[in-house]
Enzyme design. Structure first.
Site, mmCIF file in Angstrom:
data_model
loop_
_atom_site.group_PDB
_atom_site.id
_atom_site.type_symbol
_atom_site.label_atom_id
_atom_site.label_comp_id
_atom_site.label_asym_id
_atom_site.label_seq_id
_atom_site.Cartn_x
_atom_site.Cartn_y
_atom_site.Cartn_z
ATOM 1 N N ILE A 8 0.842 -1.197 0.000
ATOM 2 C CA ILE A 8 0.000 0.000 0.000
ATOM 3 C C ILE A 8 0.875 1.244 0.000
ATOM 4 O O ILE A 8 1.868 1.309 0.735
ATOM 5 C CB ILE A 8 -0.975 0.005 1.206
ATOM 6 C CG1 ILE A 8 -1.793 1.299 1.221
ATOM 7 C CG2 ILE A 8 -0.279 -0.210 2.534
ATOM 8 C CD1 ILE A 8 -2.898 1.319 2.266
ATOM 9 N N ASN A 80 -2.535 4.175 -3.382
ATOM 10 C CA ASN A 80 -3.445 5.098 -2.693
ATOM 11 C C ASN A 80 -2.855 6.497 -2.529
ATOM 12 O O ASN A 80 -3.604 7.474 -2.465
ATOM 13 C CB ASN A 80 -3.791 4.482 -1.319
ATOM 14 C CG ASN A 80 -4.372 5.506 -0.377
ATOM 15 O OD1 ASN A 80 -5.536 5.882 -0.493
ATOM 16 N ND2 ASN A 80 -3.567 5.992 0.558
ATOM 17 N N TYR A 147 -4.863 17.682 -10.592
ATOM 18 C CA TYR A 147 -5.522 16.562 -9.895
ATOM 19 C C TYR A 147 -6.481 15.837 -10.832
ATOM 20 O O TYR A 147 -6.408 14.611 -10.986
ATOM 21 C CB TYR A 147 -6.247 17.091 -8.652
ATOM 22 C CG TYR A 147 -6.788 15.988 -7.773
ATOM 23 C CD1 TYR A 147 -5.924 15.197 -7.026
ATOM 24 C CD2 TYR A 147 -8.152 15.722 -7.698
ATOM 25 C CE1 TYR A 147 -6.404 14.176 -6.222
ATOM 26 C CE2 TYR A 147 -8.644 14.705 -6.898
ATOM 27 C CZ TYR A 147 -7.765 13.932 -6.161
ATOM 28 O OH TYR A 147 -8.247 12.911 -5.376
ATOM 29 N N LYS A 151 -5.786 11.973 -12.292
ATOM 30 C CA LYS A 151 -6.721 10.892 -11.931
ATOM 31 C C LYS A 151 -7.412 10.337 -13.180
ATOM 32 O O LYS A 151 -7.681 9.131 -13.264
ATOM 33 C CB LYS A 151 -7.756 11.394 -10.923
ATOM 34 C CG LYS A 151 -7.174 11.686 -9.528
ATOM 35 C CD LYS A 151 -6.639 10.440 -8.856
ATOM 36 C CE LYS A 151 -6.221 10.675 -7.411
ATOM 37 N NZ LYS A 151 -5.646 9.508 -6.758
ATOM 38 N N THR A 182 -10.442 13.411 5.442
ATOM 39 C CA THR A 182 -8.993 13.227 5.603
ATOM 40 C C THR A 182 -8.289 14.578 5.508
ATOM 41 O O THR A 182 -8.920 15.601 5.221
ATOM 42 C CB THR A 182 -8.432 12.337 4.465
ATOM 43 O OG1 THR A 182 -8.583 13.064 3.242
ATOM 44 C CG2 THR A 182 -9.138 10.999 4.367
#
Ligand code: NAP
Length: 244
Positions: A8, A80, A147, A151, A182
């Protein structure tokens, strides 16, 4: 007894930390966790690697170490780690920050996916690669050019990987986690309306408790990993399925 392995990135906080916490409780899993920050966790199942994923030369030199040449029941790669970037409209974007963002959000997962396939292509055990995506991959958001585009590119990259490896016992997912409570959401709320016209909406998401908890999203990710054959499409969104 053979074990499962979870690799991860971005485990030090946020969604990645919640996924780490979930898998630390699964005795059958060994975990290799990669972030710049190492956590003060002592566990016989956890190995941490401190890496800046923006530095692709260093990442490339570590690939053999990241992907062990061993037999497992299954191996999962969860790309991630991600960065919202410095929120600015084009013309005001800092080129160095943009380069770091493309490296972390796109090129590092591409390097890791490529090395994973090379190492494990011939292995018959179950192999899952999950690249964390975003609804922003499919919706242009002012202030988020780097961003949205990284993505979007990562989603297409994942679809191509799935198409190429269809017969090799791989499962590929580009998974949008929803709007999760977050540090990244905190960074978004710290921008200005001038740089980010949707600012008020994101402040309201937090005020109105509309953010998902990282723990719940981690459980959904684990459900997907436990039931990959139930999820036929590469592009997935945790908001589109419930836990049983
Ligand atoms: N939160 C949301 O609402 C939301 C929505 C859609 C998609 N996502 C995606 O979900 C994923 C997790 O986001 P999050 O909200 O949990 O973000 P976060 O709280 O900001 O955590 C980001 C993680 O990525 C790591 N990371 C960032 N830059 C790195 C670098 N240069 N090298 C190595 N690791 C790096 C960080 O670790 P270090 O700082 O220790 O390196 C941290 O562990 C990201 O891919 C994000 O794009 C989040």
């Amino acid at each position: 007894m053979k074990k499962s392995l979870l690799i991860i990135t971005g485990h030090s906080q946020g969604l990645g930390k919640a996924v780490l916490d979930y898998y630390l409780k699964q005795d059958s899993f060994q975990i290799l966790a990669i972030s710049r920050t190492k956590l003060e966790i002592k566990s016989p199942t956890l190995q941490q690697l401190s890496l800046d994923l923006a530095d692709l030369d260093i990442l490339e030199s570590k690939l053999d170490q990241i992907f062990p040449d061993e037999e497992f029941d299954r191996i999962i790669l969860l790309n991630n780690a991600g960065w919202i970037g410095k929120i600015k409209s084009l013309g005001k974007v800092n080129p160095k920050a943009l380069r770091s963002q493309v490296n972390v959000n796109l090129l590092a997962p591409m390097y890791l996916t490529n090395a994973f396939i090379k190492r494990y292509k011939e292995k018959s055990f179950e192999k899952i690669i999950c690249n964390i995506g975003s609804g922003a991959a499919f919706r242009p958001v002012a202030g988020w050019s780097g961003y949205c585009s990284t993505k979007a590119a990562l989603a297409m990259f994942t679809e191509v990987a799935a198409k190429e490896s269809a017969s090799d016992n791989f499962h590929f997912f580009s998974l949008a986690p929803g709007i999760v409570d977050t540090g990244m959401q905190g960074e978004i709320r710290e921008s200005t309306v001038e740089d980010f016209p949707e600012l008020d909406k994101f402040i309201d998401f937090k005020k109105d408790n509309k953010l998902s908890s990282p723990g719940l999203v981690a459980q959904k990710i684990a459900y997907l990993f436990d039931n990959p054959s139930k999820f036929q499409d590469v592009i997935q969104d945790v908001r589109k399925f419930d836990l049983p």
